[in-house]
Design an enzyme around this catalytic site. Sequence first.
Site, PDB file in Angstrom:
ATOM      1  CD  GLU A 236     -40.789  25.344  21.782  1.00 37.93           C
ATOM      2  OE1 GLU A 236     -40.809  25.248  20.572  1.00 37.93           O
ATOM      3  OE2 GLU A 236     -39.756  24.944  22.278  1.00 37.93           O
TER       4      GLU A 236
ATOM      5  CB  THR B  37     -32.991  27.761  16.115  1.00 44.64           C
ATOM      6  OG1 THR B  37     -33.239  26.499  16.691  1.00 44.64           O
ATOM      7  CG2 THR B  37     -31.539  28.237  16.023  1.00 44.64           C
TER       8      THR B  37
ATOM      9  CE  LYS C 112     -27.165  36.046  11.366  1.00 43.71           C
ATOM     10  NZ  LYS C 112     -27.226  34.894  10.975  1.00 43.71           N
TER      11      LYS C 112
ATOM     12  CE1 TYR D 262     -42.657  33.012  15.964  1.00 42.54           C
ATOM     13  CE2 TYR D 262     -41.733  35.105  16.399  1.00 42.54           C
ATOM     14  CZ  TYR D 262     -41.598  33.855  15.828  1.00 42.54           C
ATOM     15  OH  TYR D 262     -40.973  33.961  14.399  1.00 42.54           O
TER      16      TYR D 262
ATOM     17  CB  ALA E 243     -45.310  16.901  22.366  1.00 44.22           C
TER      18      ALA E 243
ATOM     19  NE  ARG F 250     -15.183  18.321   7.838  1.00 43.43           N
ATOM     20  CZ  ARG F 250     -16.141  17.523   8.218  1.00 43.43           C
ATOM     21  NH1 ARG F 250     -15.698  16.565   9.114  1.00 43.43           N
ATOM     22  NH2 ARG F 250     -17.363  17.614   7.510  1.00 43.43           N
TER      23      ARG F 250
ATOM     24  N   GLY G  96     -21.938  22.354  12.265  1.00 45.28           N
ATOM     25  CA  GLY G  96     -23.257  21.844  11.706  1.00 45.28           C
ATOM     26  C   GLY G  96     -24.271  21.506  12.751  1.00 45.28           C
TER      27      GLY G  96
ATOM     28  CG  HIS H  18     -24.458  56.228 -11.034  1.00 43.65           C
ATOM     29  ND1 HIS H  18     -23.422  55.592 -10.992  1.00 43.65           N
ATOM     30  CD2 HIS H  18     -23.655  57.542 -10.898  1.00 43.65           C
ATOM     31  CE1 HIS H  18     -22.007  56.024 -11.050  1.00 43.65           C
ATOM     32  NE2 HIS H  18     -22.349  57.314 -11.189  1.00 43.65           N
TER      33      HIS H  18
ATOM     34  CD  GLU I  56     -23.986  52.075 -10.700  1.00 40.51           C
ATOM     35  OE1 GLU I  56     -24.675  52.712 -11.797  1.00 40.51           O
ATOM     36  OE2 GLU I  56     -23.454  52.974  -9.995  1.00 40.51           O
TER      37      GLU I  56
END
Length: 450
Positions: A35, A42, A51, A100, A116, A199, A262, A436, A441
Amino acid sequence: MADRDWDLFVIGAGSGGVRCARFSAQFGARVAIAEERYLGGTCVNVGCIPKKLMVYASHYTEEAHDAAAGFGWKVGDSSFDWSTLIANKNSEIERLNGIYDGLLDGAGVTLFNGRARIVDPHTVEVDGQQHSAENILVSTGSWPNLPDVPGIEHAITSNEVFYLEEQPKRVLIVGGGYIAVEFAGIFHGLGTEVTQIYRGPLFLRGFDDDVRAHLAGEIRKKGIDLRFDTNVNAIEKTSQGYSVALTDGSTVEVDQVMYATGRVPLSKDLGLEDAGVEVNSKGAILVDEYSRSNVPSIHAIGDVTDRVNLTPVAIHEGVCLSNTLFNGTPMKPVHRDVPAAVFSQPPIGTVGLTEAQAREEYADVDIYESRFRALKHTLTKGDEQTYMKLIVDPKSDRVLGLHMVGPDAGEITQGFAVAIKCGATKAQFDSTIGIHPTSAEEFVTMRTPR
Ligand code: NDP
């Protein structure tokens, strides 16, 4: 396998890579992982986890100021301190990085901190040291995509937004996908003036059309300046911040411009070409249904393969691959009926087909839907509407898709996703007793198709 250094060498310690490394080691494989950035990838560092913490932070304004009074609460003066949130969030992320590290260590996986590069189908180099491996896994994820627009160097992405030193008073968010709608809600909730532009004519392409339209309405009601059919012509730095010229002829003045247009697979400079691994025009590694590339010893999972780009899917692909390689039980990841949530405000929950997809696949579909103001809002000033929708194949009675825009949509959809995976019918939904009073429901009490 014993004459090579490793049975599996994993490149990239994000959610998918770490899961595959740990499971493979637990199946008895000798595993290394490299790593170059941060453990957890992410999702842990600049994605899902921070987030969601920021989404929580941004809910307090509505709860404390708009909702509380109706229930008899008088809330005194309050203020929000960005640097406290960021500092607390950073400590939590550091804690997770440590977890981790511990998970890898505990599973007996050897970690190399460094970049790497694949030298050949059985060799990986990290910081000048070569390692031979029977199998190589590329799980390097993806990276924000920035279009070529004059002044784009002034824009931030989801990589930087989590580390801003100051809260912007005014922000422009460019994009109409997951990240854009989530950050529009976060900033708005924290008191920033938000303009979001997309857009096309309606954002969240790929989601159910009614869900997209409903969320657009709710976002606008909250006071976000949401504009469609608009893009950026140029970004200019000014003494006050940034002046952004839009394609509709208008200009917006803001303190930050955030692009969420994106992400692209992180496959460059990994030596893939040298090893003969095929990638597509976006740079995604092409894999078969077992996550194997055209080079039999090289595998890839997660965003770098650009299949379904979600953390739990990368983890699922990692689990499948470890079983295939080291547990004698070949497993193909399943990419159908993947539930997902968008932590917009209100959030979206979705599983199965959209109405448009169902109409393409099936001769006939029944649509059940419900729009209502949640019970909570009967005592608040809020006029937020919840939207729920079921898509049913009348021939088999199977529920093909379930969609929701409203509080707790992610939590609710997770449970229903099990039913959809099991092939539940509308009759089985109908025979399920509702809890309820809940919003959930409604999914078991929709009686008449649209
Ligand atoms: P998305 O692919 O979801 O959305 C990208 C958005 O940017 C789309 O609205 C797209 O428009 C627009 N766009 C693309 N190129 C340009 C351009 N050149 N100019 C203007 N607009 C453009 O990406 P995100 O960045 O929002 O998220 C990345 C990934 O992360 C997603 O694939 C998602 O799976 C994952 N994610 C998941 C989350 C969750 O599970 N809650 C949360 C956050 C991210 P158009 O539709 O017209 O192409």
